[in-house]
Scaffold this active site. Structure first.
Site, PDB file in Angstrom:
ATOM      1  N   MET A 196     -41.656 -49.016 -59.775  1.00 26.16           N
ATOM      2  CA  MET A 196     -42.340 -49.173 -61.066  1.00 26.16           C
ATOM      3  C   MET A 196     -41.372 -49.552 -62.191  1.00 26.16           C
ATOM      4  O   MET A 196     -41.629 -49.270 -63.360  1.00 26.16           O
ATOM      5  CB  MET A 196     -43.049 -47.862 -61.429  1.00 26.16           C
ATOM      6  N   SER A 197     -40.251 -50.159 -61.838  1.00 29.47           N
ATOM      7  CA  SER A 197     -39.254 -50.468 -62.879  1.00 29.47           C
ATOM      8  C   SER A 197     -38.407 -51.653 -62.448  1.00 29.47           C
ATOM      9  O   SER A 197     -38.791 -52.414 -61.562  1.00 29.47           O
ATOM     10  CB  SER A 197     -38.348 -49.248 -63.089  1.00 29.47           C
TER      11      SER A 197
ATOM     12  N   TYR B  42     -45.389 -48.205 -67.526  1.00 31.56           N
ATOM     13  CA  TYR B  42     -46.573 -47.343 -67.389  1.00 31.56           C
ATOM     14  C   TYR B  42     -46.664 -46.281 -68.474  1.00 31.56           C
ATOM     15  O   TYR B  42     -47.695 -45.616 -68.620  1.00 31.56           O
ATOM     16  CB  TYR B  42     -46.640 -46.693 -65.991  1.00 31.56           C
ATOM     17  N   GLU B  43     -45.589 -46.119 -69.245  1.00 34.96           N
ATOM     18  CA  GLU B  43     -45.654 -45.157 -70.341  1.00 34.96           C
ATOM     19  C   GLU B  43     -46.488 -45.689 -71.504  1.00 34.96           C
ATOM     20  O   GLU B  43     -46.824 -44.936 -72.422  1.00 34.96           O
ATOM     21  CB  GLU B  43     -44.236 -44.802 -70.817  1.00 34.96           C
TER      22      GLU B  43
ATOM     23  N   ALA C 265     -35.575 -45.473 -57.810  1.00 35.27           N
ATOM     24  CA  ALA C 265     -36.176 -44.849 -56.624  1.00 35.27           C
ATOM     25  C   ALA C 265     -37.363 -45.722 -56.238  1.00 35.27           C
ATOM     26  O   ALA C 265     -38.069 -46.230 -57.108  1.00 35.27           O
ATOM     27  CB  ALA C 265     -36.647 -43.442 -56.962  1.00 35.27           C
TER      28      ALA C 265
ATOM     29  N   HIS D  64     -36.249 -37.435 -66.490  1.00 33.76           N
ATOM     30  CA  HIS D  64     -35.458 -38.452 -67.186  1.00 33.76           C
ATOM     31  C   HIS D  64     -35.016 -37.900 -68.536  1.00 33.76           C
ATOM     32  O   HIS D  64     -35.846 -37.487 -69.342  1.00 33.76           O
ATOM     33  CB  HIS D  64     -36.289 -39.718 -67.446  1.00 33.76           C
TER      34      HIS D  64
ATOM     35  N   HIS E 220     -44.713 -37.012 -56.901  1.00 30.53           N
ATOM     36  CA  HIS E 220     -43.488 -37.263 -57.670  1.00 30.53           C
ATOM     37  C   HIS E 220     -42.404 -36.262 -57.255  1.00 30.53           C
ATOM     38  O   HIS E 220     -41.220 -36.612 -57.192  1.00 30.53           O
ATOM     39  CB  HIS E 220     -43.791 -37.158 -59.169  1.00 30.53           C
TER      40      HIS E 220
ATOM     41  N   HIS F 170     -40.360 -46.956 -69.042  1.00 33.27           N
ATOM     42  CA  HIS F 170     -41.228 -47.591 -68.048  1.00 33.27           C
ATOM     43  C   HIS F 170     -42.455 -48.236 -68.705  1.00 33.27           C
ATOM     44  O   HIS F 170     -42.978 -47.725 -69.684  1.00 33.27           O
ATOM     45  CB  HIS F 170     -41.732 -46.557 -67.027  1.00 33.27           C
TER      46      HIS F 170
ATOM     47  N   ASN G 260     -39.144 -42.684 -50.082  1.00 33.33           N
ATOM     48  CA  ASN G 260     -40.286 -42.320 -49.228  1.00 33.33           C
ATOM     49  C   ASN G 260     -40.808 -43.570 -48.543  1.00 33.33           C
ATOM     50  O   ASN G 260     -40.574 -44.683 -49.008  1.00 33.33           O
ATOM     51  CB  ASN G 260     -41.405 -41.703 -50.076  1.00 33.33           C
TER      52      ASN G 260
ATOM     53  N   SER H 209     -34.652 -42.216 -61.213  1.00 39.93           N
ATOM     54  CA  SER H 209     -35.015 -40.810 -61.028  1.00 39.93           C
ATOM     55  C   SER H 209     -34.010 -40.096 -60.148  1.00 39.93           C
ATOM     56  O   SER H 209     -33.644 -40.594 -59.084  1.00 39.93           O
ATOM     57  CB  SER H 209     -36.385 -40.690 -60.342  1.00 39.93           C
TER      58      SER H 209
HETATM   59  N1  HPA Z   1     -44.148 -46.464 -54.889  1.00 48.17           N
HETATM   60  C1  HPA Z   1     -43.819 -46.831 -56.143  1.00 48.17           C
HETATM   61  N2  HPA Z   1     -42.804 -46.313 -56.801  1.00 48.17           N
HETATM   62  C2  HPA Z   1     -42.070 -45.388 -56.165  1.00 48.17           C
HETATM   63  C3  HPA Z   1     -42.360 -44.957 -54.869  1.00 48.17           C
HETATM   64  C4  HPA Z   1     -43.465 -45.552 -54.200  1.00 48.17           C
HETATM   65  O1  HPA Z   1     -43.788 -45.227 -53.031  1.00 48.17           O
HETATM   66  N3  HPA Z   1     -41.430 -44.032 -54.527  1.00 48.17           N
HETATM   67  C5  HPA Z   1     -40.606 -43.912 -55.605  1.00 48.17           C
HETATM   68  N4  HPA Z   1     -40.988 -44.729 -56.584  1.00 48.17           N
END
Ligand code: HPA
Length: 276
Positions: free
Chosen positions: A211-212, A85-86, A113, A61, A247, A83, A235, A30
C-alpha cells in the site's frame, strides 16, 4: 496554497530548524522504525513541527525525520511514512519524498512490508524491487508540474537504479542474506486484497503487493533521485493461504525480520555511498 507553495513552506521550515545535508534518504516500512534509533543521531524533526506537513496516523509508525550518520553515511530517515489510504491527496503523500530531495538527498532507499502474490515467495522473504505497477493509485505527478524538480513527462524505464540494485545484490550475498527479486504492485489499501485481487496482481506480473512505495518512487524518479527498494514479504497474499490476514500478523512478521533487514539496509547504504 498550491502544492508547490506547500512544499516550499515545508522546506523553509526545515531550513530554519536543521543544518544537515543528507546523502541518502530512507523511508522505513512497518516494523523497521527502530533502525533510525541505531544511527548516530544529529537532529530530529517531528512532522507535527513542520507547517503543512501531512501527519502519519498508522499504528506502529512514528512521525519524524531523523538526521544523522549511518555507519558514517549522512542520512535522513523517515520514521513513519504517509499513506494514500490515510486520506491525503497523492501530492501530500509524496511531499516528504520531494522534501528530502530538496534537503539534498541523492538516493532514495525505499522499504516496506508486503504480501506475496508470487507463490514461490514465503513470509519473511526480502524482495529487491526491480520494477513496479502503480496504476491502481493516481500518479503523484498529476496537476501542475513541479518544474524546478523535473520534466512534465518523465521516463520510467529504469525506475529502480540498476547499479544500486547490483550493489544490494552483492551486499546481500556478502552478508549471506537470501534476496528475491520482483515487481511490486501498489494498491490503495487499507483493506487487504481479496483472493481474486491477489490472482489479478499475479496475472499482471506482480510478485509482491502493498500500500505504499510505488508513488514515492515515481515522485523521486521525476525529481532525479536514484532509487533502490526492498520489500519485506510479511505474509502470503490473501487466497494463497486459508488464514485471514491481520495488521498484527504483518507487524509480527516484520518485527521478526527486522534484525536481518536492518543489517541488509545498513550494509547496502554504506556500499551505495562508497560507489557514489
Ligand atoms: N497486502 C497489502 N499490503 C500488505 C500486505 C498484503 O498482504 N502485507 C503487508 N502489507
Amino acid at each position: 496554497m498550491t502544492p508547490q507553495e506547500k512544499l516550499r513552506k515545508c522546506y523553509e521550515c526545515f531550513k530554519n530548524k536543521i543544518d544537515f545535508v543528507p546523502e541518502v534518504a530512507l523511508i522505513l516500512g512497518s516494523g523497521l522504525g527502530a533502525l533510525a534509533d541505531e544511527i548516530d543521531i544529529r537532529a530530529v524533526l517531528d512532522y507535527k513541527d513542520i507547517d503543512g506537513f501531512p501527519q502519519s496516523t498508522v499504528l506502529g509508525h512514528k512521525g519524524r525525520f531523523v538526521f544523522g550518520y549511518m555507519d558514517g553515511v549522512p542520512v535522513v530517515i523517515m520514521q513513519g511514512r504517509v499513506h494514500y489510504y490515510e486520506g491525503y491527496p497523492m501530492q501530500d503523500v509524496v511531499l516528504p519524498t520531494r522534501l528530502m530531495k530538496l534537503m539534498g538527498a541523492k538516493v532514495l532507499f525505499l522499504t516496506n512490508a508486503s504480501g506475496s502474490c508470487n507463490p514461490e515467495f514465503t513470509a519473511g522473504d526480502f524482495m529487491l524491487i526491480t520494477d513496479q505497477i502503480m496504476n491502481f493509485v493516481p500518479s503523484p505527478l498529476i496537476g501542475a508540474n513541479f518544474e524546478e524538480l523535473g520534466t512534465r513527462f518523465p521516463d520510467m524505464h529504469e525506475i529502480y537504479d540498476k547499479d544500486l540494485r547490483e550493489i544490494v545484490i552483492k551486499t546481500a550475498k556478502d552478508l549471506d542474506i537470501a534476496l528475491k527479486q520482483g515487481v511490486y504492485i501498489q494498491l490503495t489499501g487499507p483493506n487487504f486484497e481479496t483472493p481474486a485481487e491477489v490472482r489479478m496482481c499475479r496475472m499482471l506480473g506482480g510478485d509482491a503487493v502493498g500500500m505504499s512505495t510505488a508513488c514515492e518512487a515515481v515522485a523521486a524518479n521525476h525529481a532525479g533521485m536514484k532509487i533502490v527498494g526492498i520489500s519485506c514479504v510479511c505474509n502470503l497474499g490473501c487466497g494463497l493461504t486459508d488464514n485471514p490476514l491481520t495488521h498484527d500478523e504483518v507487524m509480527e512478521a516484520s518485527n521478526k525480520a527486522a534484525p536481518l533487514f536492518k543489517k541488509l539496509i545498513r550494509g547496502s547504504v554504506v556500499n551505495i555511498h562508497n560507489a557514489l
